[in-house]
Design a protein around this motif. Structure first.
Motif, PDB file in Angstrom:
ATOM      1  N   VAL A   1       1.177  26.425   5.612  1.00 41.85           N
ATOM      2  CA  VAL A   1       0.387  25.069   4.505  1.00 41.85           C
ATOM      3  C   VAL A   1       0.795  25.631   2.570  1.00 41.85           C
ATOM      4  O   VAL A   1       0.963  25.209   2.385  1.00 41.85           O
ATOM      5  CB  VAL A   1      -1.105  25.505   4.551  1.00 41.85           C
TER       6      VAL A   1
ATOM      7  N   ARG B   1      -8.773  21.444   9.507  1.00 41.34           N
ATOM      8  CA  ARG B   1      -7.984  21.431   8.472  1.00 41.34           C
ATOM      9  C   ARG B   1      -8.532  22.600   7.194  1.00 41.34           C
ATOM     10  O   ARG B   1      -7.748  22.682   6.569  1.00 41.34           O
ATOM     11  CB  ARG B   1      -8.192  20.212   7.689  1.00 41.34           C
TER      12      ARG B   1
ATOM     13  N   ASN C   1      -6.783  25.561   5.089  1.00 41.80           N
ATOM     14  CA  ASN C   1      -5.609  25.860   4.363  1.00 41.80           C
ATOM     15  C   ASN C   1      -6.317  26.954   3.227  1.00 41.80           C
ATOM     16  O   ASN C   1      -5.321  26.926   2.309  1.00 41.80           O
ATOM     17  CB  ASN C   1      -7.000  24.500   2.894  1.00 41.80           C
ATOM     18  N   TYR C   2      -6.582  27.425   4.111  1.00 46.86           N
ATOM     19  CA  TYR C   2      -7.265  29.303   3.337  1.00 46.86           C
ATOM     20  C   TYR C   2      -5.792  29.862   4.140  1.00 46.86           C
ATOM     21  O   TYR C   2      -5.686  30.979   3.292  1.00 46.86           O
ATOM     22  CB  TYR C   2      -7.901  30.067   3.727  1.00 46.86           C
TER      23      TYR C   2
END
Length: 507
Positions: A495, A437, A441-442
């Motif tokens: 994301v 996760r 996120n990056y």
């Protein structure tokens, strides 16, 4: 002003005004508006961002540096004055380092950080904090405070080399964080729009978005990917202090910073003096690095493109990594030559292997085909490989995870899974879910899903291999393993929004 003018003025002219004494009484943040650096260049617009917390202690109201009875007080007053008077030198700053700011600075530190030469951890110091903070405050203001050397450690880099870090003692971290808070109130008003590294309200993805928008929205045909060799280790102390004196005339603050620069490091039980550089890992190092490059690079680069360039020029800098885009090859090569000369004056040099000038942009693919050169070259910036791509509306930049970084991450995951293979499956599953996760996120940006899918496949393969090694039974039914991955691993999906969407909202 000449190219050297930004540095030669240090310490020669001082405003003949009394010291600033101001206190904070208003909680309403003031977010100054900043003009673009060159015309309407979208890659370097000033982003709206919040302000750092000011001190909350009350002090006697004193006279300010001007006869205009300013009602702005505390750190907010410093921000406003620094924004309004760009050449003003602040002669009294240390009184803003209050016991309450020291407490805020302590809680702003990372709790899990390694201990310095004092051996004191965050949790151990927390028990003594409120009994010690007033004594620490007294030592700072009476000159009894002494900086301790940093503890030298090495961490592996993606290319297999080791990166030296300096772990400061905990009280040094607290004081450095407090001074960083005070100085940031000044320098956040001075830093240019294309500087993104280690700044309030800015991050890597802001720099990536600005770069994508600049290349796609301007006439960029050449990219200069510049990297300064061992920048943090080569910072010249005398130039650093001269740059600080452009804005800071409080000798007590200058003395604190000089002591941190000269404190040295402890390695293999012996102390080594520091004659240049600022330790990577020190709390104040990112701000000092930005100040150094603000005068050595940013102001000069902004001035160069205004006076010397006839075509479009974009600049995006994150710490010591910079990417410049040019419309014309000749201007790019002249800038590179001038940049090498400019950095040499401040005891810096470009890394010969990591600095490249390549053909890149809207017409790069067509020009490479005409010259029989194959596909356009790519460049790496902030963890992503940038490639020339196409979509139905024309040119676009494709950003992919750098392969060697992905391999390094997978190697660490495989090693950790094998080491923890006998732990309960739910514990390992939750851990690997957090890892994946955080990776998403990056790296989960538009256009990078194929590479991320391969990353997840390799993680699943490594996890299954570790589960098979838990006993002599080399068998694990796929339907059971698929239930585990569905339960603990996040889905592979985008994301981050498109660069244009987020960048135009932020600016």
């Amino acid at each position: 002003m000449s190219d050297a003018g930004w540095s030669d003025r240090a310490g020669k002219v001082k405003d003949r005004k009394p010291a600033i004494y101001a206190d904070e009484k208003s909680d309403t943040p003031i977010v100054p508006k900043k003009l673009l650096n060159k015309g309407d260049n979208p890659a370097e617009a000033m982003e709206g961002r919040g302000v750092a917390k000011g001190n909350t202690d009350e002090f006697p109201v004193s006279r300010t540096q001007s006869r205009k009875h300013d009602t702005s007080t505390g750190l907010e007053g410093i921000r406003e004055i620094a924004r309004r008077e760009r050449k003003l030198k602040f002669t009294a700053l240390l009184h803003h380092v209050t016991p309450s700011l020291l407490v805020e600075s302590f809680y702003a530190l990372r709790k899990q950080a390694a201990a310095g030469v004092d051996g004191v951890t965050w949790y151990e110091y927390e028990k003594l904090l409120y009994g010690r903070v007033h004594e620490l405050h007294r030592e700072i203001h009476t000159g009894a405070y002494r900086a301790q050397p940093s503890r030298r450690v090495y961490i592996p880099k993606a290319d297999g080399k080791l990166r030296p870090l300096g772990i400061a003692a905990l009280e040094d971290k607290i004081v450095q964080q407090a001074i960083t808070t005070v100085l940031s109130a000044i320098y956040e008003q001075d830093f240019l729009g294309f500087s993104y590294g280690f700044r309030q309200g800015r991050g890597q993805h802001d720099a990536l978005d600005a770069l994508s928008e600049g290349i796609e929205g301007r006439k960029v045909n050449w990219i200069l990917d510049a990297d300064i060799r061992a920048f943090f280790d080569e910072i010249d102390h005398e130039w650093m202090l001269r740059f600080l004196e452009h804005r800071v005339a409080d000798r007590r603050v200058i003395r604190l910073i000089r002591n941190w620069l000269k404190a040295g490091v402890v390695e293999d039980g012996s102390r080594k003096a520091s004659v240049r550089g600022t330790p990577q890992g020190a709390v104040i190092s990112p701000l000092l690095a930005n100040i150094y490059l603000h005068y050595a690079f940013d102001l000069w680069a902004h001035q160069w493109r205004q006076r010397r360039a006839s075509g479009d020029v974009i600049v995006v800098r994150y710490a010591d990594d910079s990417v410049m885009g040019f419309q014309y090859e000749g201007e790019a090569r002249r800038f590179l030559a001038a940049l090498q000369e400019r950095l040499a004056k401040f005891k810096l040099e470009l890394h010969p292997d990591k600095t490249r000038l390549i053909r890149f942009g809207r017409y790069a693919a067509q020009q490479c085909r005409e010259r029989g050169m194959g596909k356009p070259e790519t460049f790496d910036f902030l963890g992503f490989t940038h490639c020339c791509g196409q979509h139905r509306r024309g040119f676009k930049i494709v950003r992919l995870t750098i392969k060697k970084r992905m391999r390094a991450t997978l190697s660490v995951i495989r090693e950790t899974l094998m080491r923890r293979r006998h732990e309960p499956v739910p514990i390992v599953g939750r851990w690997i879910g957090r890892v994946v996760r955080g990776y998403f996120n990056y790296y989960a940006v538009p256009g990078n899903m194929h590479r991320l899918s391969g990353f997840v496949s390799e993680v699943c393969r490594a996890w299954r291999h570790a589960l098979l090694r838990r006993s002599q039974r080399h068998r694990l039914q796929w339907d059971r393993f698929n239930r585990l991955t569905k339960k603990y691993l996040p889905p592979c999906r985008v994301v981050h929004p498109l660069p244009s969407e987020r960048f135009h909202v932020r600016t």
